[in-house]
Design a protein around this motif. Sequence first.
Motif, PDB file in Angstrom:
ATOM      1  N   THR A  66      46.908  37.308  47.802  1.00 10.88           N
ATOM      2  CA  THR A  66      47.092  37.249  46.334  1.00 10.88           C
ATOM      3  C   THR A  66      48.503  37.851  45.915  1.00 10.88           C
ATOM      4  N   LEU A  67      48.820  39.020  46.333  1.00 11.70           N
ATOM      5  CA  LEU A  67      49.840  39.663  46.078  1.00 11.70           C
ATOM      6  C   LEU A  67      51.002  38.845  46.776  1.00 11.70           C
ATOM      7  N   THR A  98      58.146  46.124  45.313  1.00 15.32           N
ATOM      8  CA  THR A  98      56.931  46.270  46.278  1.00 15.32           C
ATOM      9  C   THR A  98      57.390  46.688  47.569  1.00 15.32           C
ATOM     10  N   LEU A 354      45.076  38.366  41.881  1.00 12.49           N
ATOM     11  CA  LEU A 354      45.544  39.417  42.357  1.00 12.49           C
ATOM     12  C   LEU A 354      45.029  40.713  41.806  1.00 12.49           C
ATOM     13  N   THR A 358      41.881  42.870  43.281  1.00 13.38           N
ATOM     14  CA  THR A 358      42.026  44.552  43.503  1.00 13.38           C
ATOM     15  C   THR A 358      40.861  45.078  43.011  1.00 13.38           C
ATOM     16  N   TRP A 410      54.137  48.472  38.252  1.00 12.74           N
ATOM     17  CA  TRP A 410      53.992  47.453  39.388  1.00 12.74           C
ATOM     18  C   TRP A 410      53.678  48.237  40.545  1.00 12.74           C
ATOM     19  N   VAL A 414      50.605  47.578  43.232  1.00 15.08           N
ATOM     20  CA  VAL A 414      50.792  46.900  44.545  1.00 15.08           C
ATOM     21  C   VAL A 414      50.053  48.128  45.537  1.00 15.08           C
ATOM     22  N   ALA A 417      46.533  47.509  45.425  1.00 12.04           N
ATOM     23  CA  ALA A 417      46.059  46.070  45.914  1.00 12.04           C
ATOM     24  C   ALA A 417      46.349  46.315  47.662  1.00 12.04           C
TER      25      ALA A 417
END
Length: 437
Positions: A66-67, A98, A354, A358, A410, A414, A417
């Motif tokens: 999904t990421l 990321t 996403l 998570t 973000w 990340v 996730a």
Amino acid sequence: MEQLDSRGFRLGFAGFVLFTGLAGDFWRNSLSWYGYGAIVAVIVAISIVLLVRNRARLRLSGLPYTLLAFLLVTTVSIAWSFYPLYSALGATVQLVTTAAAVSIVITLSWTQLLTVLGWVFRAVLGLSFLFEFVVSAFIRHPIYPIWIAPEAHPAALLYWSRNLLFVSGKIQGILGNSSLLGMAALLGLIVFAIQLASRRVGRGWGWFWIGVAVLTIGLTRSATIFVGVLVVAVVAVAALVVRRARSRRLAYAGVGVGVLVLAAVGFLLRNPILGVLGKSDTLTGRQGIWDKVIGLATERPAFGWGWLSYWIPWIAPFKGLIRRGGVAVAHAHNAWLDVWLQVGIVGLVVFAALVLATLLRSWIMATDGIITKPGEPGRLTWVALLPILMLAAQLVQSVAESRILLEGGWMLLVIWAVKTKLTPLAAEPSIAERETT
């Protein structure tokens, strides 16, 4: 190059990256955008080197699909973007942010990540109080960031500090924003509490920083953060109830009923609650922003206008779109509307997937014990609560701010996730040996 593999460098670099992501305004306001750009360039370069050197630990199949899908959508949006060059820049920023976050994931264990987060939030809160004290005790008037000329009479919203510490006003700290400082305090409160519960800090030191975080939340007085404190507390209690319950069905039923009751009470008493928090039913003007964003999003609902992350205020359709206090608004003040606006319903569905994936992995990690040997009962740890509580706080903030899509917000998303999928807590048996609930 061997220095890059040392424990001290990995911890220090991770702390510097997260501090820069969460307190980017500190660098911009003190060193200018050029100084901030130089810092980011160094971080990106080192992050890429770390990813290459540790590529054996990084499997594409280990990354959340999904990421990868969301990054693909933001990148491919260049093709249909209303402002393709700026979308290319926005997609690049998203990718390098990321990369920096993933470099932290593959070089730190869960306990090391907890330690680094403790350093970062202590630095943000401690420097914020020191900064506000210097302004109120010695400068004694509001100050602007270094890149603003005061003689130009810019908007008061651009003040770095409003000189309010000694009058118990809404302090802004090194972040230059009371809401963002309040969020840092809430995230710090989670980290400090987990460190204290797991006996990774001394009791006096642990309670001291918990007190600093609570004081900061009180001085920033953000309604969003007060709601976040309540939600985080509910999630923490629910996770502890479920992980200790003999019957998971009864535990989930009880948690579900409790959540429904709280939600109903909150809905029925929403106006009195907003009044106590000093907010109107327009949520400090956010309703007007959301209305304009929705109107713009409906013009290109399926795929959006193109990815940007932060809005670019001098290009259409954002030029003159929304101004508050003489300052152009740079995001939708709602992450979900921002995603819809920029990458449409397609991007919104992928982003929701996403977040949900998570959340699910974080919840399983929080409620299931660590099994280090076949046949042994699972052991429950405090650090297992870290991703679910941090993510819960971020999701509350996502209703009023878009920070979960930007910079440190973000990065944290990340990290949760990728790490909940790539690095199971069971891979670190020493955790279970040291701390149990």
